[in-house]
Every structure is written in C-alpha cells, then in structure tokens.
Design a protein around this motif. Structure first.
Motif, PDB file in Angstrom:
ATOM      1  N   UNK A  53       0.831  -1.210   0.000  1.00 21.57           N
ATOM      2  CA  UNK A  53       0.000   0.000   0.000  1.00 21.57           C
ATOM      3  C   UNK A  53       0.865   1.259   0.000  1.00 21.57           C
ATOM      4  N   UNK A  54       1.959   1.228   0.766  1.00 21.59           N
ATOM      5  CA  UNK A  54       2.876   2.367   0.783  1.00 21.59           C
ATOM      6  C   UNK A  54       3.477   2.587  -0.598  1.00 21.59           C
ATOM      7  N   UNK A  55       3.942   1.512  -1.231  1.00 21.78           N
ATOM      8  CA  UNK A  55       4.524   1.623  -2.566  1.00 21.78           C
ATOM      9  C   UNK A  55       3.505   2.155  -3.569  1.00 21.78           C
ATOM     10  N   UNK A  82       1.275   8.963  -6.690  1.00 21.25           N
ATOM     11  CA  UNK A  82       1.490  10.411  -6.513  1.00 21.25           C
ATOM     12  C   UNK A  82       2.604  10.871  -7.444  1.00 21.25           C
ATOM     13  N   UNK A  83       3.705  10.152  -7.436  1.00 22.41           N
ATOM     14  CA  UNK A  83       4.862  10.552  -8.243  1.00 22.41           C
ATOM     15  C   UNK A  83       4.583  10.422  -9.732  1.00 22.41           C
ATOM     16  N   UNK A 109       6.335  17.434  -5.499  1.00 18.96           N
ATOM     17  CA  UNK A 109       5.319  17.268  -4.461  1.00 18.96           C
ATOM     18  C   UNK A 109       5.675  18.135  -3.267  1.00 18.96           C
ATOM     19  N   UNK A 110       4.678  18.793  -2.717  1.00 12.95           N
ATOM     20  CA  UNK A 110       4.919  19.655  -1.558  1.00 12.95           C
ATOM     21  C   UNK A 110       4.150  19.144  -0.353  1.00 12.95           C
ATOM     22  N   UNK A 169      -5.111  12.559  -2.553  1.00 12.37           N
ATOM     23  CA  UNK A 169      -4.863  11.592  -1.483  1.00 12.37           C
ATOM     24  C   UNK A 169      -3.610  11.984  -0.707  1.00 12.37           C
ATOM     25  N   UNK A 170      -2.603  12.467  -1.432  1.00 12.23           N
ATOM     26  CA  UNK A 170      -1.360  12.919  -0.795  1.00 12.23           C
ATOM     27  C   UNK A 170      -1.639  14.088   0.146  1.00 12.23           C
TER      28      UNK A 170
END
Length: 689
Positions: A310-312, A318-319, A331-332, A359-360
C-alpha cells in the motif's frame, strides 16, 4: 568465476559443451549457498549480489568464446564489435533467483569479423548451461527504429546496462539510447500509464502478486520508467528534491526493500519463479524471514506485506501524476485542514475523479482528534452520501480511514486465512459497502430503495463494521455487535436502530448458512431463521446485507444459484413473519438450544447424538424441559434395551414419562388413561439409536 578460474579452465582446451557443463556445475554449487547469502543481505542487496553472479557467468562465456575462436591471436576487446547488455530487472540489478535473464547482444558489421559466428557460439553455450535466458540481437544502427515498433521494447532498451564486450560499441549504443529516450517522451509516458492500467490486474487479495499486483514492482518500475524518460535517472532516488520529498522516499524505499526480500524468500522456498505470495508458501516464508513459527507468524507477515504494498502504491501513484505533468512539479508537504479536505471530497459530484495528489494532501494534512464533534458530523455526511464507498476508499488509500472510523483500526490488513475470503477484513468490508451501493439485482435494489434514509444509513454503517470483531478470542459477531453499539451511541443513533444493527451483526452469517446448508422448504428451518428477524424490515435488511457480504467475498461465492436460494429463504420467511405465536415459541426454542449447546454435558455427547437432539421436530421438549433434563431423556432414549422405558413421579402432580422406540398408538394410550384427569400431554419424537 574468477580470472584465475578462467585461465585454469581455458588451459585445458575444453569445447563449448564442456565449458557449459562446468558453468552449470558452478551455478548448482552457487545455489547451495543462497540461503546463507540471503540471511546476510538486505532485500535489494541480495538481488544485486545475484545479478553480479550472473554478470560473472556471462563475462566468462564471452571470454571463453573469444578465446576459442581467436586463440592465440586474440584481438583487443574494443576492436571486437560485440557488446553484451542487460535488460529488464537484470538491467536494473533487481534480478531474483529464478527470474528470466534478459540479455541483448549489440553488434556492428565490420569487415574481418564474423559476428554471426561469435554471437551464435555465445548463445549455444548459454543454452547448454540451463539458464533461463531471454535474448535480443540487434545491430547498433537499428536500435532507434526497433524502439518505435513496441512500447515494451523501448522500455527494455531504456533499462540497458553494460555487462561485457566493446566499450567503444557501448558508447555508440548509449548514443542511440539517448535518441530513444528523447523521442516523444510525453507520448511514451502516456502509453506507459495506459499499459499499467491495463496490465495491473491483481488486487490486494489474500494472495498478493508482488510483481503485477497493485503496489507491486510494476508500480515502482512505472515511476522509474517515467523518471528515466523525463530526467534520464538511473534510479528513483535520483528524483529526490526534483519531484520527490526525501522523507517520502525513505518510507517508500523501506517498503520496496522489504518486498524485494519477500520475493527473494518466495523464490528460494518455491524453487521456481513465482511472484504470488500463495497460502501454500506463506507459513514457510514467515519462518524464513524471521517472523517465528508461532501460529500467527504468517498473519504478521501478511500485514507487513500489505502495509508495504500500500505504501509503494500510494507514493508511486502520486509521483506518476507529478511526473506525467508537462512541468514535472515537485510534491509539496501540505498542511491543509483535514475537515476542509474531507468536505471537498464529499462535495465532489464524481468521486472517481479523485487523484493521488488529493490523497497525498489528505495524508499530509493535520491528523484530526478522534470522534470530536467535527468527526461525528463527518461520519454522518459520509454515510448519507450515495457514494460512501468511494469516499471511504479514498480515506483508506490516504491511511486516514481509522481517524473517521476508529473501530476499523484493529482489522486493517487483517488476514483471513479461512479458505473462503479472498480479501483482508478491511478490503472485504469496504467492498461489501460497494456492492450495497451498487446493487445489480433489480428486486434487491427495489428492497433497498424502499428502506427509509435512516435505515439505509444504518445498513451502510453495519456493512462496514460487521467484521470489526475479527482477530479477537471471542466470537467476532458478538464482539462486532458490542463495538457497533459503542460507535453508534457516539453518533447519537436511536436505541431502536442500535438494536437492529446489533441484531444484524450478531447473526450476519446466518442467512447464507441457512440458505446453503439447510432445507429452506422446511417449516422448522424457516421458523428458526425468521425468529431472529421477526419484522419485515429486519428481514429485508439482513437479506440485502447478505447479498453485499457474499458478493464481496470474491470468486463466484454469490452466484445465480445462491441468489435463488437466498430469495427463496427470504420469501418463505416473509410468509411466517405474521405468525407471532409460532415465532415466539420457535424463538424460545432457539434460545434454549443455544443454552443447551454450551453445556459441558451436551458437548461430551457423541456428535451424532447432539445432531439427533437438535433435529427433534417438536418444540415442546425444548420449551418445557431444562437443558439437563433434555440430555437425560435423550440418553435414556438412546441407551434403552427394551421396547420402551417409563418413569412415574407424583410430587406436585402425577407425571408419567414414557419413551418408546416405535410410534405410540395415541388412541390406545388415551383410552387407558381415560379415567385420569389429564391436565397436559407432551408428545415428541425421540432420537433413534
């Protein structure tokens, strides 16, 4: 193999087959050391060491080929127009033990060198070693045109890494690779994203695929490929301070390295290429990775695997979004108020448009205090929304679900190794809500639409919380009902609705069990089932819930056949709902049966006798007698040697208890007792031998 080994072996003037046999023996010996190598390496470090070993084999084969063809007039390496290049995971130095080895041989046509013979000899030796080689052979000048024929080929070329051969030719190859990288990068990025969406076919299941599944290596690779096309990076870490926050990368890297380690252990245990963490392997993998050999060690492993995947997935998406933008913005860290972001999420007309940058933002927002007034307001907003599933799924992706629904914390990534569920508890619970909000069956949809808004609100919360009691020592339905009550009270839910919710959770598996295992045309079966849901709206709600719950299990659990069984059970139960007297009597029997089944004296009986007692059609035995009396009567019935036994007592009144193997002639019995003033007579069928 070392240089010394090479010199000693080549002095023996061996042929190609003998060279391959020696290499094969060396690889076999190398594999015997892998357990020890694995123990002393991290996830990526182990893959790098294995990659280097394969490099050494290919270098040896290249040198042996040149030696045999040109000895004693061996030319300078740079003058021989051949270069060996690693591709794919081999090129990224992420080669696992049983993964395919992707090799490209680049050559250049030069007078005086028979490159076809050299390449053919290299490949023949490779095949004879038994290594799983996938190869490509290209003239250096054709690489650019080849890259335009297929997006997969272009990707493989962008991952190229020099192994052995002419450095001069490798320099020319790099120049061609630069042209390939610079050619229409935005189109390449769009195609890779589309390819990812089509090929990432495995969900977060109980058997996660570490390569092609959500959050697997394909996610991380997508970041690398797009980063390569945009910034010509050699590894994801190169993008820190370009589009990636250092803190985020550290969390991502830890997760990725762990999944590398799991994959390595999986290959070593399975002794073959297998990227799915199957139930057959998970116990052994848990022990191999040091999680211990206790009964719950595999559950701990699964939880960590799912956390890492899930983390990956979260950071990769996002990236990818940031990299796919024309400007490639960084990303900020966002400090938006969580409640403001949640309001924005709830108010969106189409939740499907939520992207991972949003989501980020949720991830980086200030984490709210639990169950303050704002959160109670948020919960009510979410569960009255027609797309509550999509809101909660977004919050789960942002690791914020437990702040909105605290009872979910203990079941996040909780495995269900029962051979029935395809998903962990949290994923199953949200999928149940999805099916509740997207009912395909017209009849069931009409039933759901007939519920009041308050009843729909209740059913949605019950659906999400029905399994929150799992992972405890006590029965999960009992725990779940208690947890639901506490949560519902904090939401100021009406007591009558809380009771309904508890009832559904307490018996949430009953309808599927009765429909699939019992005679749903038997009056006793219907009465027993309906006694748990004695009102039409409760019966309607458990029916709708069961559809959603079974649909979310996975596979073909909810099929046309089970759908027909459930509907028949619902309609048959609906017919007896109005018969209050029968339902009350049956309800009393069910209650006494439950008491009986907990008694040690009952549990000590043979299973066949237990089933015989519980299958007695008459309710009188269960409503008139105490549990221990029922056991005593049943034991007497099963153990009697003659045709009948009887017992007469005359304490408060004359009582005659008669147990007979065959049916009693009631008329004859009544005629014999006609002189007595009979107050009551109970007749039931006793268990047979």
């Amino acid at each position: 193999m070392s240089e010394l080994d090479f010199e000693n072996i080549m002095d023996k003037n061996l042929n190609d087959f003998e060279i391959a046999r020696i290499i094969k023996s060396d690889i076999r010996s190398y594999h015997l050391t892998l357990d020890e190598v694995f123990k002393n390496s991290s996830g990526k470090d182990f893959l790098v060491k294995h990659t280097r070993k394969i490099d050494s084999v290919l270098k040896f084969i290249y040198k042996a080929t040149i030696r045999n063809l040109f000895f004693p007039y061996i030319p300078m390496k740079n003058s021989i127009p051949i270069t060996l290049v690693a591709l794919g995971s081999y090129g990224r130095e992420q080669l696992c033990v049983h993964s395919d080895i992707d090799l490209m041989i680049v050559y250049k046509k030069i007078d005086g060198y028979n490159v076809d013979a050299i390449i053919e000899k290299i490949l023949y030796i490779l095949w004879d070693t038994g290594l799983q080689i996938g190869h490509r052979v290209h003239e250096v000048s054709e690489l650019f045109e080849v890259s335009k024929t297929d997006i997969t080929i272009k990707t493989a070329l962008l991952e190229s890494r020099f192994i052995e051969g002419s450095h001069a030719l490798w320099t020319q190859t790099q120049n061609m690779l630069q042209l390939i990288r610079d050619h229409e990068p935005q189109d390449y990025i769009a195609q890779k994203i589309e390819e990812y969406q089509v090929n990432t076919i495995f969900e977060f299941t109980m058997e996660p695929n570490l390569k092609k599944g959500v959050g697997g290596f394909r996610d991380a690779n997508l970041v690398f490929w797009i980063g390569k096309a945009r910034y010509d990076i050699t590894k994801i870490k190169n993008m820190v301070d370009i589009v990636i926050e250092d803190e985020d990368y550290r969390e991502f890297h830890i997760a990725l390295d762990f999944i590398f380690r799991v994959r390595g252990a999986l290959h070593l245990i399975a002794k073959k290429k297998d990227d799915t963490l199957r139930l057959d392997y998970i116990y052994d993998v848990a022990i191999y990775l040091g999680f211990g050999d206790k009964p719950n060690s595999h559950i701990k492993l699964y939880k960590k695997v799912m956390d890492s995947l899930q983390t990956m997935h979260r950071y990769s998406m996002v990236w990818v979004e940031l990299l796919s933008e024309s400007e490639g913005k960084k990303a900020k860290t966002v400090a938006d108020d969580f409640h403001h972001l949640l309001d924005e999420l709830i108010l969106k007309e189409s939740i499907n448009d939520i992207n991972y940058q949003f989501i980020y933002k949720l991830m980086k927002s200030k984490k709210p205090q639990r169950l303050k007034k704002e959160l109670i307001r948020d919960v009510k907003k979410i569960f009255t929304h027609q797309n509550a599933y999509l809101i909660l799924k977004t919050l789960m992706d942002a690791k914020m679900l437990c702040y909105i629904i605290p009872p979910m914390k203990r079941v996040m990534n909780l495995a269900q190794f029962d051979g029935y569920h395809h998903y962990s508890v949290d994923v199953h619970s949200l999928k149940s809500l999805y099916f509740l909000e997207n009912i395909e069956d017209e009849f069931l949809r009409s039933l759901f639409n007939s519920l009041s808004p308050q009843e729909q609100f209740l059913l949605k919360i019950v659906t999400v919380l029905h399994d929150v009691g799992k992972g405890r020592k006590q029965d999960h339905s009992i725990v779940g009902a208690k947890v639901f009550k506490i949560f519902a009270q904090k939401l100021s839910m009406d007591s009558s609705f809380i009771e309904m919710g508890q009832k559904i959770i307490l018996f949430h598996t009953l309808m599927s069990k009765v429909a699939q295992r019992k005679d749903i045309y038997s009056e006793q079966t219907i009465l027993k089932f309906a006694s748990h849901f004695p009102s039409e709206r409760l019966l309607k709600m458990i029916y709708i819930f069961t559809y959603a719950d079974m649909s979310a299990v996975g596979g073909n659990v909810y099929s046309n056949f089970t759908a027909k069984l459930l509907r028949t059970l619902y309609q048959n139960s609906l017919e007896v709902i109005g018969n209050d007297n029968k339902l009350k009597e049956t309800s009393k029997r069910v209650k006494n049966e439950n008491i009986l089944m907990k008694k040690e004296e009952f549990l000590s009986l043979p299973k066949s006798l237990q089933n015989a007692i519980l299958s007695i059609p008459s309710d009188f035995l269960f409503t008139k007698y105490a549990p221990l009396s029922i056991i005593e009567i049943s034991k007497n019935a099963i153990s009697m040697e003659g045709e009948y036994v009887f017992k007469i007592t005359n304490t408060k009144s004359l009582t005659i208890e008669l147990i007979r193997k065959t049916c009693i002639n009631i008329g004859y019995l009544l005629s014999k007792l006609s002189n007595l003033d009979i107050v009551n007579m109970d007749i039931c069928i006793s268990p047979q031998k």
